[in-house]
Write an enzyme that holds these catalytic residues in place. Sequence first.
Site, PDB file in Angstrom:
ATOM      1  N   GLY A 173      -8.685  -5.677   1.947  1.00  0.00           N
ATOM      2  CA  GLY A 173      -8.051  -4.650   1.114  1.00  0.00           C
ATOM      3  C   GLY A 173      -6.543  -4.730   1.050  1.00  0.00           C
ATOM      4  O   GLY A 173      -5.879  -3.705   1.043  1.00  0.00           O
ATOM      5  N   THR A 174      -6.019  -5.947   0.995  1.00  0.00           N
ATOM      6  CA  THR A 174      -4.565  -6.094   0.804  1.00  0.00           C
ATOM      7  C   THR A 174      -4.288  -7.054  -0.339  1.00  0.00           C
ATOM      8  O   THR A 174      -5.000  -8.054  -0.505  1.00  0.00           O
ATOM      9  CB  THR A 174      -3.849  -6.537   2.101  1.00  0.00           C
ATOM     10  OG1 THR A 174      -2.455  -6.734   1.808  1.00  0.00           O
ATOM     11  CG2 THR A 174      -4.416  -7.803   2.709  1.00  0.00           C
ATOM     12  N   CYS A 199      17.343  17.148  11.705  1.00  0.00           N
ATOM     13  CA  CYS A 199      17.101  17.104  13.151  1.00  0.00           C
ATOM     14  C   CYS A 199      17.544  18.412  13.814  1.00  0.00           C
ATOM     15  O   CYS A 199      18.654  18.881  13.565  1.00  0.00           O
ATOM     16  CB  CYS A 199      17.909  15.923  13.700  1.00  0.00           C
ATOM     17  SG  CYS A 199      17.938  15.761  15.477  1.00  0.00           S
ATOM     18  N   GLN A 255      -1.427  -2.753   7.939  1.00  0.00           N
ATOM     19  CA  GLN A 255      -0.185  -2.436   7.225  1.00  0.00           C
ATOM     20  C   GLN A 255      -0.166  -0.942   6.892  1.00  0.00           C
ATOM     21  O   GLN A 255       0.821  -0.429   6.411  1.00  0.00           O
ATOM     22  CB  GLN A 255      -0.121  -3.231   5.924  1.00  0.00           C
ATOM     23  CG  GLN A 255      -0.118  -4.718   6.110  1.00  0.00           C
ATOM     24  CD  GLN A 255      -0.348  -5.432   4.769  1.00  0.00           C
ATOM     25  OE1 GLN A 255       0.569  -5.625   3.981  1.00  0.00           O
ATOM     26  NE2 GLN A 255      -1.571  -5.829   4.511  1.00  0.00           N
ATOM     27  N   HIS A 259       3.660  -1.465   9.792  1.00  0.00           N
ATOM     28  CA  HIS A 259       4.583  -0.699   8.935  1.00  0.00           C
ATOM     29  C   HIS A 259       4.760   0.741   9.409  1.00  0.00           C
ATOM     30  O   HIS A 259       5.161   1.590   8.628  1.00  0.00           O
ATOM     31  CB  HIS A 259       4.104  -0.735   7.482  1.00  0.00           C
ATOM     32  CG  HIS A 259       4.147  -2.107   6.871  1.00  0.00           C
ATOM     33  ND1 HIS A 259       3.453  -2.458   5.737  1.00  0.00           N
ATOM     34  CD2 HIS A 259       4.824  -3.234   7.254  1.00  0.00           C
ATOM     35  CE1 HIS A 259       3.697  -3.735   5.435  1.00  0.00           C
ATOM     36  NE2 HIS A 259       4.507  -4.234   6.347  1.00  0.00           N
TER      37      HIS A 259
HETATM   38  C1  BJW Z   1      -9.942  -2.811  -2.119  1.00  0.00           C
HETATM   39  C2  BJW Z   1     -10.582  -1.613  -2.311  1.00  0.00           C
HETATM   40  C3  BJW Z   1     -11.757  -1.437  -1.597  1.00  0.00           C
HETATM   41  C4  BJW Z   1      -8.854  -1.529  -3.505  1.00  0.00           C
HETATM   42  N1  BJW Z   1     -12.186  -2.400  -0.776  1.00  0.00           N
HETATM   43  N2  BJW Z   1     -10.404  -3.760  -1.326  1.00  0.00           N
HETATM   44  C5  BJW Z   1       8.961 -13.742   2.040  1.00  0.00           C
HETATM   45  C6  BJW Z   1       8.787 -14.013   0.698  1.00  0.00           C
HETATM   46  C7  BJW Z   1       9.156 -13.084  -0.271  1.00  0.00           C
HETATM   47  C8  BJW Z   1       9.711 -11.857   0.074  1.00  0.00           C
HETATM   48  C9  BJW Z   1       9.881 -11.576   1.407  1.00  0.00           C
HETATM   49  C10 BJW Z   1       9.511 -12.506   2.365  1.00  0.00           C
HETATM   50  N3  BJW Z   1       9.760 -11.964   3.595  1.00  0.00           N
HETATM   51  C11 BJW Z   1      10.274 -10.732   3.423  1.00  0.00           C
HETATM   52  C12 BJW Z   1      10.368 -10.464   2.111  1.00  0.00           C
HETATM   53  C13 BJW Z   1      10.887  -9.211   1.509  1.00  0.00           C
HETATM   54  C14 BJW Z   1       9.882  -8.080   1.493  1.00  0.00           C
HETATM   55  C15 BJW Z   1       8.678  -8.513   0.667  1.00  0.00           C
HETATM   56  O1  BJW Z   1       7.638  -8.860   1.144  1.00  0.00           O
HETATM   57  N4  BJW Z   1       8.823  -8.442  -0.654  1.00  0.00           N
HETATM   58  C16 BJW Z   1       7.749  -8.831  -1.567  1.00  0.00           C
HETATM   59  C17 BJW Z   1       7.179  -7.576  -2.241  1.00  0.00           C
HETATM   60  C18 BJW Z   1       8.287  -9.809  -2.546  1.00  0.00           C
HETATM   61  N5  BJW Z   1       9.478  -7.697   2.846  1.00  0.00           N
HETATM   62  C19 BJW Z   1      10.198  -6.840   3.560  1.00  0.00           C
HETATM   63  O2  BJW Z   1      11.243  -6.353   3.142  1.00  0.00           O
HETATM   64  C20 BJW Z   1       9.694  -6.498   4.945  1.00  0.00           C
HETATM   65  N6  BJW Z   1      10.718  -6.647   5.903  1.00  0.00           N
HETATM   66  C21 BJW Z   1      11.176  -7.833   6.270  1.00  0.00           C
HETATM   67  O3  BJW Z   1      10.721  -8.861   5.852  1.00  0.00           O
HETATM   68  O4  BJW Z   1      12.188  -7.774   7.219  1.00  0.00           O
HETATM   69  C22 BJW Z   1      12.910  -8.967   7.511  1.00  0.00           C
HETATM   70  C23 BJW Z   1      14.090  -9.030   6.594  1.00  0.00           C
HETATM   71  C24 BJW Z   1      14.926  -7.944   6.505  1.00  0.00           C
HETATM   72  C25 BJW Z   1      16.045  -8.012   5.677  1.00  0.00           C
HETATM   73  C26 BJW Z   1      16.281  -9.165   4.938  1.00  0.00           C
HETATM   74  C27 BJW Z   1      15.413 -10.246   5.025  1.00  0.00           C
HETATM   75  C28 BJW Z   1      14.307 -10.170   5.885  1.00  0.00           C
HETATM   76  C29 BJW Z   1       9.279  -5.044   5.021  1.00  0.00           C
HETATM   77  C30 BJW Z   1       8.082  -4.724   4.201  1.00  0.00           C
HETATM   78  C31 BJW Z   1       7.772  -3.230   4.289  1.00  0.00           C
HETATM   79  C32 BJW Z   1       6.655  -2.819   3.368  1.00  0.00           C
HETATM   80  N7  BJW Z   1       6.593  -1.389   3.340  1.00  0.00           N
HETATM   81  C33 BJW Z   1       5.548  -0.737   2.576  1.00  0.00           C
HETATM   82  C34 BJW Z   1       5.769   0.795   2.665  1.00  0.00           C
HETATM   83  C35 BJW Z   1       5.355   1.285   4.069  1.00  0.00           C
HETATM   84  C36 BJW Z   1       5.532   2.733   4.235  1.00  0.00           C
HETATM   85  C37 BJW Z   1       4.627   3.564   3.353  1.00  0.00           C
HETATM   86  O5  BJW Z   1       3.388   3.407   3.378  1.00  0.00           O
HETATM   87  O6  BJW Z   1       5.173   4.371   2.627  1.00  0.00           O
HETATM   88  O7  BJW Z   1       4.250  -1.080   3.108  1.00  0.00           O
HETATM   89  S1  BJW Z   1       5.451  -1.317   0.901  1.00  0.00           S
HETATM   90  C38 BJW Z   1       3.692  -1.210   0.763  1.00  0.00           C
HETATM   91  O8  BJW Z   1       3.119  -2.536   0.558  1.00  0.00           O
HETATM   92  C39 BJW Z   1       3.210  -0.734   2.147  1.00  0.00           C
HETATM   93  C40 BJW Z   1       1.981  -1.586   2.348  1.00  0.00           C
HETATM   94  O9  BJW Z   1       1.669  -1.639   3.731  1.00  0.00           O
HETATM   95  C41 BJW Z   1       2.387  -2.907   1.744  1.00  0.00           C
HETATM   96  C42 BJW Z   1       1.243  -3.799   1.386  1.00  0.00           C
HETATM   97  O10 BJW Z   1       0.432  -3.211   0.409  1.00  0.00           O
HETATM   98  P1  BJW Z   1      -1.153  -3.403   0.467  1.00  0.00           P
HETATM   99  O11 BJW Z   1      -1.700  -2.748   1.656  1.00  0.00           O
HETATM  100  O12 BJW Z   1      -1.465  -4.816   0.266  1.00  0.00           O
HETATM  101  O13 BJW Z   1      -1.624  -2.498  -0.779  1.00  0.00           O
HETATM  102  P2  BJW Z   1      -1.762  -2.890  -2.326  1.00  0.00           P
HETATM  103  O14 BJW Z   1      -1.845  -1.624  -3.092  1.00  0.00           O
HETATM  104  O15 BJW Z   1      -0.738  -3.859  -2.747  1.00  0.00           O
HETATM  105  O16 BJW Z   1      -3.173  -3.658  -2.395  1.00  0.00           O
HETATM  106  C43 BJW Z   1      -4.409  -2.987  -2.176  1.00  0.00           C
HETATM  107  C44 BJW Z   1      -5.509  -4.031  -2.296  1.00  0.00           C
HETATM  108  O17 BJW Z   1      -6.736  -3.406  -1.977  1.00  0.00           O
HETATM  109  C45 BJW Z   1      -5.663  -4.612  -3.714  1.00  0.00           C
HETATM  110  O18 BJW Z   1      -5.753  -6.035  -3.610  1.00  0.00           O
HETATM  111  C46 BJW Z   1      -6.991  -4.033  -4.207  1.00  0.00           C
HETATM  112  O19 BJW Z   1      -7.695  -4.933  -5.059  1.00  0.00           O
HETATM  113  C47 BJW Z   1      -7.728  -3.821  -2.916  1.00  0.00           C
HETATM  114  N8  BJW Z   1      -8.738  -2.773  -2.924  1.00  0.00           N
HETATM  115  N9  BJW Z   1      -9.808  -0.862  -3.216  1.00  0.00           N
HETATM  116  C48 BJW Z   1     -11.434  -3.572  -0.691  1.00  0.00           C
HETATM  117  N10 BJW Z   1     -12.452  -0.299  -1.739  1.00  0.00           N
HETATM  118 ZN    ZN Z   2      19.401  13.916  15.569  1.00  0.00          ZN
END
Ligand code: BJW
Ligand code: ZN
Length: 252
Positions: A187-188, A147, A100, A118
């Site tokens: 780590g998610t 652009c 991700q 992502h």
């Molecule tokens: C360690 C550690 C160490 C620390 N060792 N561990 C179904 C149900 C509910 C909602 C939805 C669903 N389907 C879709 C949705 C809506 C939405 C969604 O999921 N919302 C929820 C938040 C409720 N999803 C979307 O909108 C997605 N699109 C989609 O579904 O399209 C279809 C659609 C479109 C229109 C209408 C309907 C459907 C798109 C999601 C895009 C996410 N984008 C981001 C930003 C990316 C760009 C950027 O980086 O700037 O992606 S948001 C952000 O969260 C980023 C990450 O990739 C993502 C996940 O985060 P991650 O990696 O889990 O990080 P953290 O900080 O949350 O966790 C870190 C973890 O590491 C923690 O647990 C720590 O404990 C641990 N940790 N140190 C091991 N050393």
């Molecule tokens: Zn352009």
Amino acid sequence: MTISARLEALLKATDSVCVLTGAGISAESGIPTFRGPEGLWARFKPEELASFDAFIRNPALVWEWYTYRKTVMHQAQPNPGHHALVRMERLVREFTLVTQNVDNLHARAGAAKVLELHGNIERSYCIECREFTSEIVLATPGQAPTCSACGGLLRPDVVWFGEVLPQLVLQEAFRASERCELFLTIGTSGLVYPAAGLPLRARECGAYVVEVNTEPTELSHRCSETLHGKAGEILPHLADMMSASRKEQPSS
Ligand code: BJW
Ligand code: ZN
């Protein structure tokens, strides 16, 4: 860290592994995670920065955030967790790495193939003519870059909330989750879908699902086993166990 006999046996023998990584794997490289007290979103709400509406409302603010993160990511180095996954990739016949993260650290560690769900922060494209820029774009504070061909706004090539993920990449990630024998979710927080659906799908299809995380998550109770601790410390142990019974393939 205690590793079950089942996981040890799988690490030694399986030839089908799928891995999902999140921001936690890059935390030990100095890249902040999203959520939690130290997270990137402790001060800003996600919907204020990581959505197309937010971008259109205030492109300069969103670009300021991405320029800061690009600089941090560019200066960061892959850590032992990223390197351990590269070792696993060279040991296991069918290995799929899904991330991700947009920080490019898996590729910089030497991963041969990464399914980026992502996007990638190093790329940018124009929201009008859709042309990609060839260079890494950094914005001047208070100004959103445009652009050179048509003057439209440039945006980072990342997937924001409400946007669809790259469909072929997502399909390949689901296929790998459905056929693997061992799935590692590393780590998610497991809060963001559809990425968080991959370990759940893998479990439904019979895989042994192992979580590596410093904290319990939304996914913990749905995994077969959780290894509590830092990815950069646990993954090298898992790679060592894998390599004990196999020969590493040289990278091509
Ligand atoms: C360690 C550690 C160490 C620390 N060792 N561990 C179904 C149900 C509910 C909602 C939805 C669903 N389907 C879709 C949705 C809506 C939405 C969604 O999921 N919302 C929820 C938040 C409720 N999803 C979307 O909108 C997605 N699109 C989609 O579904 O399209 C279809 C659609 C479109 C229109 C209408 C309907 C459907 C798109 C999601 C895009 C996410 N984008 C981001 C930003 C990316 C760009 C950027 O980086 O700037 O992606 S948001 C952000 O969260 C980023 C990450 O990739 C993502 C996940 O985060 P991650 O990696 O889990 O990080 P953290 O900080 O949350 O966790 C870190 C973890 O590491 C923690 O647990 C720590 O404990 C641990 N940790 N140190 C091991 N050393
Ligand atoms: Zn352009």
